[in-house]
Structure formats: structure tokens, C-alpha cells
Enzyme design. Structure first.
Site, PDB file in Angstrom:
ATOM      1  N   GLY A 170       0.928  -1.202   0.012  1.00  0.00           N
ATOM      2  CA  GLY A 170       0.048   0.133  -0.078  1.00  0.00           C
ATOM      3  C   GLY A 170       0.782   1.187   0.193  1.00  0.00           C
ATOM      4  O   GLY A 170       0.165   2.523  -0.062  1.00  0.00           O
ATOM      5  N   HIS A 171       2.140   1.161   0.179  1.00  0.00           N
ATOM      6  CA  HIS A 171       3.068   2.385   0.088  1.00  0.00           C
ATOM      7  C   HIS A 171       4.261   2.330  -0.375  1.00  0.00           C
ATOM      8  O   HIS A 171       5.350   2.043   0.049  1.00  0.00           O
ATOM      9  CB  HIS A 171       3.314   2.539   1.756  1.00  0.00           C
ATOM     10  CG  HIS A 171       3.899   4.043   2.050  1.00  0.00           C
ATOM     11  ND1 HIS A 171       5.124   4.330   2.040  1.00  0.00           N
ATOM     12  CD2 HIS A 171       3.194   5.033   2.058  1.00  0.00           C
ATOM     13  CE1 HIS A 171       5.200   5.742   2.135  1.00  0.00           C
ATOM     14  NE2 HIS A 171       4.060   6.068   2.547  1.00  0.00           N
ATOM     15  N   PHE A 172       4.529   2.219  -1.622  1.00  0.00           N
ATOM     16  CA  PHE A 172       3.486   2.363  -2.736  1.00  0.00           C
ATOM     17  C   PHE A 172       3.617   1.418  -3.669  1.00  0.00           C
ATOM     18  O   PHE A 172       4.764   1.018  -3.888  1.00  0.00           O
ATOM     19  CB  PHE A 172       3.644   3.700  -3.432  1.00  0.00           C
ATOM     20  CG  PHE A 172       3.700   5.021  -2.472  1.00  0.00           C
ATOM     21  CD1 PHE A 172       2.567   5.489  -2.194  1.00  0.00           C
ATOM     22  CD2 PHE A 172       5.018   5.699  -2.035  1.00  0.00           C
ATOM     23  CE1 PHE A 172       2.561   6.795  -1.273  1.00  0.00           C
ATOM     24  CE2 PHE A 172       4.949   6.691  -1.391  1.00  0.00           C
ATOM     25  CZ  PHE A 172       3.579   7.273  -0.992  1.00  0.00           C
ATOM     26  N   VAL A 222       8.237   2.385  -0.877  1.00  0.00           N
ATOM     27  CA  VAL A 222       9.134   3.201  -0.088  1.00  0.00           C
ATOM     28  C   VAL A 222       8.637   3.039   1.459  1.00  0.00           C
ATOM     29  O   VAL A 222       7.387   3.033   1.927  1.00  0.00           O
ATOM     30  CB  VAL A 222       8.678   4.620  -0.389  1.00  0.00           C
ATOM     31  CG1 VAL A 222       9.385   5.635   0.786  1.00  0.00           C
ATOM     32  CG2 VAL A 222       9.309   5.072  -1.559  1.00  0.00           C
TER      33      VAL A 222
END
Length: 153
Positions: free
Chosen positions: A52-54, A59
Site C-alpha cells: 500500500g506504500h506505494f 518506500v
């Protein structure tokens, strides 16, 4: 020169209550009780936050870098206290002057260098620097409080 302490994962889980997926320190080395330590976090693509990041460019979230620093501080405090520190929690109180310099990505090894700025009673303040391959990726000043042991009934 005296050798400095090193804590492996088994030692770490005996010192702080964090567990997967929120335990963000794999090893602690160069511990000088009451003064400084270096936490190690091996960042892998399998981290639960990367989808989810990213997804297109993973990251490590800055807040988790700060949390890894804070966990390293907590481990240092409890380790410093020895038997007196067993079973006590270290609560994150404040963060000042947080700066993020470079992204942390899968494959990086975070070196979380924490050094005591001061300790008064149960409150400790640390200067923290996170590095990857010697380059500073983040820094902050963190304060934490060592809670009293809960009384047994």
C-alpha cells in the site's frame, strides 16, 4: 577497549512488547548501556506496508522509520535498567526536529543510531539518526518515559 553489547531478536522480544508486523528492529549492536546503541532493520519487499506504500515504487513510511528509532531507544532503556527494567514499558512521549533525507526501499539495511541526550527520572531523551550505507536518511530527537512496574495482585 571493552566490547559493546549486541542483542539478537530473541533478546529484543524479551525487552519490548512489539511483535510482527510491528516489531521494526532485527538486531541491536554497539550497545553502551545508558549511552547509545545501533538498531538494525533489514528492509525487505515482504514488509506488510509495501503493498500500500506505494505498490509501483515501494518506500518505507517515514513514521515507521521514526518508530524503529523509538523501539531502539526503548530497547536501550530496558537493557540499561537490567533486572529492574524487566516487565516495564517505555512509552514514546515526543518527537522533535524530524527530518527525512532519502527514501528507504526494499533491500536497504537501516542503521538506527540512538544516543542519550539526557535522562531525568523516568524520562529519557535521545538524538537519533537513521542511515543506509552510511548516508543519513532520517533524524529526530525522541523522548520516552519508562513506566513503573505494575504491582502484582
Amino acid at each position: 577497549m571493552d566490547t559493546l553489547d549486541t542483542l539478537e531478536i530473541g533478546d529484543i522480544v524479551r525487552k519490548i512488547p512489539h511483535r510482527f508486523p510491528f516489531l521494526l528492529v532485527d538486531r541491536v549492536r554497539d550497545i553502551e548501556p545508558g549511552e547509545r546503541a545501533t538498531g538494525i532493520k533489514n528492509v525487505t519487499i515482504n514488509e506488510p506496508f509495501f503493498p500500500g506504500h506505494f505498490p509501483e515504487r515501494p518506500v518505507m513510511p517515514g513514521v515507521l522509520i521514526i518508530e524503529a528509532m523509538a523501539q531502539t531507544c526503548g530497547i536501550l532503556v530496558v537493557h540499561t535498567m537490567g533486572e529492574e527494567g524487566e516487565g516495564r514499558l517505555v512509552y514514546f512521549m515526543s518527537i522533535d526536529n524530524a527530518r527525512f533525507r532519502k527514501p528507504v526501499v526494499p533491500g536497504d539495511v537501516l542503521h538506527l543510531e540512538v544516543s542519550k541526550d539526557r535522562a531525568r527520572g523516568n524520562v529519557w531523551r535521545f538524538n537519533c539518526v537513521a542511515k543506509v550505507e552510511g548516508a543519513v536518511v532520517a533524524q529526530a530527537t525522541i523522548a520516552a518515559m519508562l513506566l513503573e512496574k505494575e504491582k502484582e495482585n
